[in-house]
Write a protein that holds these residues in place. Structure first.
Motif, short mmCIF file in Angstrom:
data_model
loop_
_atom_site.label_atom_id
_atom_site.label_comp_id
_atom_site.label_asym_id
_atom_site.label_seq_id
_atom_site.Cartn_x
_atom_site.Cartn_y
_atom_site.Cartn_z
N UNK A 464 8.05 -70.84 3.12
CA UNK A 464 6.77 -71.29 2.58
C UNK A 464 6.07 -70.20 1.74
N UNK A 465 6.33 -68.93 2.01
CA UNK A 465 5.57 -67.86 1.36
C UNK A 465 6.44 -66.62 1.18
N UNK A 466 6.03 -65.78 0.22
CA UNK A 466 6.79 -64.56 -0.08
C UNK A 466 6.05 -63.31 0.38
N UNK A 467 4.89 -63.47 1.01
CA UNK A 467 4.22 -62.31 1.60
C UNK A 467 3.57 -62.76 2.91
N UNK A 468 3.42 -61.80 3.80
CA UNK A 468 2.83 -62.12 5.10
C UNK A 468 2.38 -60.84 5.79
N UNK A 469 1.31 -60.95 6.56
CA UNK A 469 0.89 -59.85 7.42
C UNK A 469 1.69 -59.93 8.71
N UNK A 470 2.18 -58.79 9.17
CA UNK A 470 3.05 -58.79 10.35
C UNK A 470 2.87 -57.51 11.14
N UNK A 471 3.17 -57.60 12.43
CA UNK A 471 3.04 -56.47 13.34
C UNK A 471 4.42 -55.95 13.73
N UNK A 472 4.57 -54.64 13.77
CA UNK A 472 5.85 -54.03 14.15
C UNK A 472 6.05 -54.17 15.66
N UNK A 473 7.19 -54.77 16.05
CA UNK A 473 7.52 -54.95 17.46
C UNK A 473 8.52 -53.91 17.94
N UNK A 474 9.35 -53.39 17.02
CA UNK A 474 10.35 -52.39 17.42
C UNK A 474 10.81 -51.61 16.20
N UNK A 475 11.15 -50.36 16.41
CA UNK A 475 11.71 -49.49 15.38
C UNK A 475 12.98 -48.86 15.95
N UNK A 476 14.08 -48.94 15.21
CA UNK A 476 15.34 -48.36 15.65
C UNK A 476 15.81 -47.37 14.59
N UNK A 477 16.01 -46.13 15.02
CA UNK A 477 16.52 -45.09 14.12
C UNK A 477 17.64 -44.35 14.83
N UNK A 478 18.80 -44.27 14.17
CA UNK A 478 19.97 -43.61 14.77
C UNK A 478 20.28 -44.19 16.15
N UNK A 479 20.19 -45.53 16.26
CA UNK A 479 20.50 -46.27 17.48
C UNK A 479 19.60 -45.88 18.66
N UNK A 480 18.37 -45.49 18.35
CA UNK A 480 17.40 -45.18 19.40
C UNK A 480 16.08 -45.86 19.08
N UNK A 481 15.42 -46.36 20.12
CA UNK A 481 14.10 -46.95 19.94
C UNK A 481 13.08 -45.86 19.67
N UNK A 482 12.24 -46.08 18.66
CA UNK A 482 11.24 -45.09 18.26
C UNK A 482 9.86 -45.75 18.23
N UNK A 483 8.82 -44.94 18.34
CA UNK A 483 7.44 -45.43 18.22
C UNK A 483 6.94 -45.35 16.79
N UNK A 484 7.63 -44.56 15.95
CA UNK A 484 7.21 -44.44 14.55
C UNK A 484 8.40 -44.06 13.68
N UNK A 485 8.29 -44.42 12.41
CA UNK A 485 9.29 -44.05 11.41
C UNK A 485 8.58 -43.21 10.37
N UNK A 486 8.94 -41.95 10.31
CA UNK A 486 8.19 -40.98 9.51
C UNK A 486 8.57 -41.02 8.03
N UNK A 487 7.68 -40.52 7.16
CA UNK A 487 7.95 -40.47 5.72
C UNK A 487 9.25 -39.74 5.41
N UNK A 488 10.00 -40.29 4.44
CA UNK A 488 11.28 -39.70 4.05
C UNK A 488 12.45 -40.17 4.89
#
Length: 881
Positions: A464-488
């Motif tokens: 229906x739409x091409x943009x949406x506001x959304x909340x982050x439920x999970x972040x995975x970096x290097x196969x580990x759950x993270x609380x944040x994904x840093x710049x770069x």
């Protein structure tokens, strides 16, 4: 024991496990989808690997199926043993991290022995278990009604195919009695698990509980699984008490029809019973395979099908069936198995058509093989040889599809024999090459707890739409759950909702940006589906971090998506056009849908002609120009099927499906994104059609602006050609090209004629340098940049002049060389055959060749070797005398 049909047994098995809360999975296509490790689906678990390796979480952790399967590594054993088959049905029940050994064992015992189900005599059941698996041993010992004396430890009961999940297994055997293997005979294999016909393995329960590490250590898996398999053919032979699988109701209707076709009795056929069995087995496999979209060819799956068909035809000849007959067996298979495998009924007419064409082709190949064999026999007789070399017989078999048995028959008629040992050696060498080339079934990858434990709710809003506001439920970096994904940094981010389409069904993923307010803070480069169904966004973060629990704005690249939509809708139209023009067998076998182009792979047994391509393209553009609304709707799958919606093999569909309907003409189950009206596509241009594998063709096409740019480029190219050929009007181009081709041919003919005259005039000089060795005269001639026709013309002149006993002509043609060798009767009588002499000489110019005793030719890629070749002619003649 109950008297049951194969149809009843299959149904009872699925009903039993459905009552045990298992989801009944339909049998998948025999052609693997997105699994390059397999040529065919070869087991019930092969289609469920995505659940076992953790890449996808099933709707239910308990699954069951009756899966058609093909294994072709022992084709030669079919018919000679009681249980070898190419196509078989595997009944299985599976647990993905749910129940384990105890439930699996009790389920198996209940189904086999309870009066409500199969009611087998418990005293006739024996069990093997892995020697070190004391847990399984203890469970069996406590099963009510099981005789502990029938429990056998077996060192080999451990399922392990390399790195990845593995574990012990327990096998259930049925004692068929002393009639099948008398204990008094002292057979060392006479025990459950041995190579005998008395104790028949009917069920194997595999307990996947370890991970085989690269260093050959074993670690416990976080989620333990159960994978079982029970061959329907074996089980039916036990319940129907038949000597082999072939006397069951799965095969006897086919055999009865073969009796009618051959006017022979199966019961009284003696050794020819093998031919009945081979045909009955192979026609089942071929019918199922073609029904699923595989077609005869010279490679891969197609080669297997072709080989099975040809073996069936040859065994038909043994039974006295010399006409086309295989297609007449298809209705019998539909009758026996079509109630469960409904695709047989849907495709039987097409299967019969393919079989008729392939049989006709094979009969033609037999005639070609007879011609080749006749040539071989004449050569041998000329040399007073009495044995056809095994290598020659194998070439006839492998290249021309000419069976060894026919070669033997022809040899006998001409008072010759065949080197069977040499033929068998060539066959074994081919099998070894096949074994080496065959991909080992890929071990299931180690389960990833990280992705599987993410079970947050998710909603896709991208239709229906091409943009949406959304909340982050999970972040995975290097196969580990993270609380944040840093710049770069780059990682996978799961939101509670998203307008981004994840890569599925051939459509590639959307791209776009992540905003914090009005500021772009991340680029979305890929979107994939997580095991529990959420969409994972691959995001490269720029200035500010992405933080779990915070909300952001997701924006899909609109231009990218709109171009992709055009290509996806055009793909549906193309699929429908293929079926209209080529036939209903033209099923999708893969696709690519992106913003740049579309690629569509489909099953078809020949090249699509230019006229057919034009018809297909015309249909698609007609639908575009009619400005038809593209209607999408969500409905129960049975309702969708009732309206004729087309489902694709390998795609997973739930009880509720999304249907894309274009003018009630193209109706497909599809989760992809589309234009709202066909006119949005603009135009469609097919740019190529090609074969990419066994019975699989590929069409590539452009839509919209990309198609317009293609037309513009073609127009510019046409203008350049007009300018080069100095033609004012486009409609004069073909006439000008034909004129130039005619002039070129005339010029080439004049040059050829002049060259031949020149060679004739020069032959006085060329034929003067006669040399002698071993009482034979020979000439060597080097020409520059002359064709083989000119060389042969010079050879004709040599024959007329009788200039020598042997002539060797070699021509340097830039990056290659041509070689011609001729020998007269005197040379042949002394043992010098042109075909024998050309081979060692050709090696000196980096090539090979052959021919008749009086004339042979060769080509090579090393003209630098010509001087050496000319120097070696005398020595090579000497070595052959």
């Amino acid at each position: 024991m109950k008297q049951l049909s194969s149809r009843e047994i299959r149904s009872m098995f699925l009903d039993f496990f459905e009552q045990k809360s298992h989801l009944v999975m339909p049998s998948a296509s025999l052609i693997p989808v997105n699994d390059p490790t397999l040529l065919w689906i070869n087991s019930g678990v092969a289609t469920l690997k995505k659940y076992f390796d953790g890449t996808e979480v099933p709707e239910k952790p308990r699954l069951t199926n009756a899966q058609k399967s093909i294994r072709t590594n022992d084709i030669e054993n079919v018919g000679y043993t009681a249980r070898h088959h190419t196509l078989f049905e595997m009944l299985g029940n599976f647990s993905i991290g749910d129940y384990f050994k105890e439930d699996a064992i009790h389920f198996a015992w209940e189904f086999l022995t309870s009066e409500e189900w199969l009611a087998l005599d418990p005293e006739l059941l024996y069990v093997t278990y892995y020697t070190e698996d004391q847990e399984t041993k203890q469970i069996w010992e406590q099963v009510p009604g099981f005789n502990k004396e029938h429990l056998v430890a077996e060192e080999g009961n451990f399922w392990d195919i390399g790195a990845g999940p593995c574990g012990p297994n327990t096998e259930i055997f049925y004692d068929r009695g002393e009639a099948y293997c008398d204990l008094a005979e002292g057979d060392p294999e006479n025990y459950p698990g041995g190579e005998n016909e008395r104790w028949l393995e009917i069920w194997n329960l595999v307990f996947s509980q370890f991970n085989h590490m690269p260093d050959d250590t074993y670690e416990p898996l976080p989620h333990k699984n159960v994978d079982t398999g029970m061959g329907l053919e074996r089980l039916v032979s036990v319940i129907q008490d038949t000597p082999t699988n072939f006397e069951t109701d799965l095969f006897m209707p086919i055999i009865k029809t073969i009796e009618t076709l051959s006017n022979r009795s199966y019961a009284d056929a003696g050794e020819l019973q093998v031919s009945f069995k081979v045909i009955a087995d192979h026609i089942r496999a071929v019918t199922f395979a073609i029904s699923d979209g595989a077609l005869p060819s010279n490679e891969g799956r197609g080669y297997i099908i072709r080989r099975l068909i040809r073996r069936s035809v040859m065994h038909g000849r043994r039974l006295g069936i010399d006409r086309l007959f295989l297609s007449e067996l298809v209705p019998v298979i539909v009758e026996v198995m079509g109630s469960y495998y409904t695709e047989l009924e849907d495709n039987h007419a097409f299967v019969e058509q393919v079989l008729r064409q392939e049989e006709e082709r094979f009969h033609e190949r037999i005639e070609e093989g007879e011609i080749q064999l006749q040539s071989v026999i004449e050569e041998l007789q000329a040399e007073n040889e009495t044995v056809i070399p095994g290598e020659k017989a194998f070439i006839l078999y492998d290249t021309f599809g000419f069976p060894y048995e026919l070669t033997e028959e022809f040899a006998k008629e001409h008072h010759l024999t065949v080197d069977r040992a040499g033929f068998d050696a060539q066959m074994e060498a081919q099998r070894e090459r096949a074994r080496s080339a065959r991909s080992k079934e890929d071990s299931m990858s180690v389960q990833s707890d990280v992705l599987q434990q993410i079970d947050s709710e998710f909603e896709f809003v991208g239709y229906q739409q091409l943009n949406a506001d959304a909340t982050i439920m999970a972040i995975v970096q290097d196969d580990q759950l993270m609380d944040r994904l840093n710049p770069g940094h780059t990682g996978w981010v799961i939101f509670n909702r998203s307008p981004f389409y994840a890569e599925m069904g051939g459509q590639i993923a959307d791209q776009g940006e992540v905003y914090d307010g009005n500021e772009i803070i991340g680029q979305v480069s890929d979107v994939q589906k997580a095991p529990n169904g959420q969409y994972m966004h691959r995001i490269e973060v720029s200035e500010l971090p992405l933080v779990k629990g915070q909300s952001y704005t997701l924006q899909v690249d609109a231009k990218y998506r709109h171009a992709t939509n055009k290509n996806h809708t055009a793909t549906h139209l193309l699929h429908r056009g293929l079926k209209k023009v080529l036939g209903e067998h033209a099923n999708q076998a893969g696709s690519y849908v992106g913003p740049d182009r579309l690629r569509f792979d489909f099953s078809h047994f020949g090249k699509v002609t230019d006229d057919e391509l034009n018809q297909i393209e015309a249909y698609v553009n007609q639908m575009v120009n009619q400005s038809v609304d593209v209607v999408t709707d969500v409905m129960p799958i049975e309702e969708a099927k009732a309206m004729g919606a087309m489902a694709l093999f390998g795609e997973k569909y739930g009880d509720v499906v999304r249907v894309v309907n274009i003018a009630n003409d193209s109706i497909e189950l599809c989760g992809g994104t589309h234009v709202s009206n066909t006119n949005d596509i603009g135009t469609v241009k097919v740019i190529s059609e090609s074969g990419i594998g066994a019975g699989i063709r590929r069409i590539e096409a452009l839509t919209g602006q990309a198609a317009i740019e293609y037309y513009q480029n073609q127009s510019e190219l046409l203008e350049q050609i007009q300018e080069e050929l100095k033609v004012q009007q486009e409609d004069q181009l073909l006439a000008r090209i034909h004129q130039l081709q005619t002039e070129l041919k005339e010029a080439e003919s004049k040059v050829e004629s002049l060259t031949r005259k020149m060679m004739q005039q020069e032959s006085e000089t060329l034929f003067q340098q006669v040399e002698e060795v071993a009482d034979l005269t020979y000439l060597t001639i080097k020409l520059d940049n002359q064709s083989v026709d000119v060389m042969r013309s010079l050879g004709d002149e040599w024959r007329q002049r009788k200039a020598s006993d042997i002539l060797v002509i070699v021509s340097d043609q830039g990056d290659k060389a041509n070689l011609l060798v001729l020998a007269d009767n005197k040379a042949i009588e002394k043992g010098i055959k042109a075909g024998d002499l050309v081979k060692p000489l050709a090696k000196l110019i980096g090539g090979g060749g052959g021919g008749r005793p009086d004339m042979a030719q060769a080509g090579g890629k090393n003209p630098a070797g010509i001087p050496t070749l000319l120097d070696q002619v005398g020595a090579q003649i000497q070595s052959l005398v």
